[in-house]
Design a protein around this motif. Structure first.
Motif, short mmCIF file in Angstrom:
data_model
loop_
_atom_site.label_atom_id
_atom_site.label_comp_id
_atom_site.label_asym_id
_atom_site.label_seq_id
_atom_site.Cartn_x
_atom_site.Cartn_y
_atom_site.Cartn_z
N TRP A 142 21.23 -30.49 -0.37
CA TRP A 142 21.54 -31.55 -1.33
C TRP A 142 22.24 -32.73 -0.68
N LEU A 143 22.80 -32.54 0.53
CA LEU A 143 23.43 -33.64 1.25
C LEU A 143 22.41 -34.54 1.92
N LYS A 144 21.25 -33.98 2.18
CA LYS A 144 20.21 -34.73 2.86
C LYS A 144 19.64 -35.77 1.90
N GLU A 145 19.50 -36.99 2.42
CA GLU A 145 18.97 -38.07 1.59
C GLU A 145 17.49 -37.82 1.31
N GLU A 146 17.14 -37.92 0.04
CA GLU A 146 15.75 -37.71 -0.33
C GLU A 146 14.92 -38.91 0.08
N THR A 147 13.71 -38.66 0.57
CA THR A 147 12.81 -39.75 0.91
C THR A 147 11.94 -40.03 -0.29
N LYS A 148 11.81 -41.29 -0.59
CA LYS A 148 11.02 -41.68 -1.75
C LYS A 148 9.59 -41.98 -1.33
N GLU A 149 8.68 -41.53 -2.16
CA GLU A 149 7.27 -41.81 -1.92
C GLU A 149 6.97 -43.21 -2.43
N LYS A 150 6.18 -43.96 -1.68
CA LYS A 150 5.85 -45.31 -2.08
C LYS A 150 4.85 -45.30 -3.23
N THR A 151 4.89 -46.37 -4.00
CA THR A 151 3.93 -46.57 -5.08
C THR A 151 2.64 -47.13 -4.49
N GLU A 152 1.61 -47.25 -5.32
CA GLU A 152 0.35 -47.88 -4.87
C GLU A 152 0.62 -49.31 -4.40
N PHE A 153 1.50 -49.99 -5.10
CA PHE A 153 1.89 -51.35 -4.73
C PHE A 153 2.53 -51.36 -3.34
N GLY A 154 3.45 -50.43 -3.11
CA GLY A 154 4.10 -50.32 -1.80
C GLY A 154 3.13 -49.99 -0.69
N ASP A 155 2.18 -49.11 -0.98
CA ASP A 155 1.15 -48.77 0.01
C ASP A 155 0.30 -49.98 0.36
N PHE A 156 -0.05 -50.78 -0.66
CA PHE A 156 -0.85 -51.99 -0.43
C PHE A 156 -0.11 -52.95 0.50
N LEU A 157 1.17 -53.16 0.23
CA LEU A 157 1.96 -54.05 1.08
C LEU A 157 2.01 -53.54 2.51
N GLU A 158 2.12 -52.24 2.67
CA GLU A 158 2.18 -51.65 4.00
C GLU A 158 0.85 -51.79 4.74
N VAL A 159 -0.25 -51.52 4.06
CA VAL A 159 -1.58 -51.59 4.69
C VAL A 159 -1.86 -53.00 5.20
N TYR A 160 -1.52 -53.99 4.41
CA TYR A 160 -1.78 -55.39 4.79
C TYR A 160 -0.60 -56.02 5.53
N ASP A 161 0.41 -55.23 5.83
CA ASP A 161 1.60 -55.68 6.57
C ASP A 161 2.23 -56.91 5.91
N ILE A 162 2.39 -56.82 4.60
CA ILE A 162 2.99 -57.90 3.82
C ILE A 162 4.49 -57.62 3.70
N LYS A 163 5.27 -58.55 4.16
CA LYS A 163 6.73 -58.40 4.10
C LYS A 163 7.22 -58.76 2.69
N GLN A 164 8.16 -57.97 2.20
CA GLN A 164 8.70 -58.19 0.87
C GLN A 164 9.36 -59.57 0.75
N GLU A 165 10.03 -59.99 1.79
CA GLU A 165 10.70 -61.29 1.78
C GLU A 165 9.68 -62.42 1.63
N TRP A 166 8.58 -62.32 2.36
CA TRP A 166 7.52 -63.34 2.27
C TRP A 166 6.91 -63.36 0.87
N LEU A 167 6.62 -62.18 0.34
CA LEU A 167 6.02 -62.09 -0.99
C LEU A 167 6.97 -62.65 -2.05
N ALA A 168 8.25 -62.40 -1.90
CA ALA A 168 9.24 -62.91 -2.85
C ALA A 168 9.25 -64.44 -2.86
N LYS A 169 9.22 -65.04 -1.69
CA LYS A 169 9.23 -66.51 -1.61
C LYS A 169 7.92 -67.09 -2.16
N LYS A 170 6.82 -66.49 -1.78
CA LYS A 170 5.50 -67.01 -2.17
C LYS A 170 5.26 -66.87 -3.68
N SER A 171 5.69 -65.76 -4.26
CA SER A 171 5.44 -65.51 -5.69
C SER A 171 6.58 -65.97 -6.59
#
Length: 77
Positions: A5-34
């Motif tokens: 229970w002390l170990k930090e749980e790893t969260k599974e990414k959503t489909e949206f998160g997977d898409f950003l990872e596949v296309y190497d889209i940075k969250q900071e860039w997407l935030a500014k652009k959108s």
């Protein structure tokens, strides 16, 4: 493990998160652009229970269509 229970749980990414990872889209860039907050984008990449408002989803999809032209809101949420 006794103290598992002390170990930090790893969260599974959503489909949206997977898409950003596949296309190497940075969250900071997407935030500014959108013009969506980076904290909301971060939540949408990791929290399966979060869905954006329709206007927010539209802004995100509009930017993401630069990478895949036939993407739809239903692909993520």
């Amino acid at each position: 493990m006794i103290f598992g229970w002390l170990k930090e749980e790893t969260k599974e990414k959503t489909e949206f998160g997977d898409f950003l990872e596949v296309y190497d889209i940075k969250q900071e860039w997407l935030a500014k652009k959108s013009k969506i907050s980076q904290s909301l984008i971060s939540l949408l990449t990791s929290d399966h229970s979060r869905t954006p408002k329709p206007t927010t989803a539209y802004k995100l999809i509009k930017v993401l269509r630069e990478f895949e032209s036939n993407i739809k809101k239903e692909d993520f949420w």
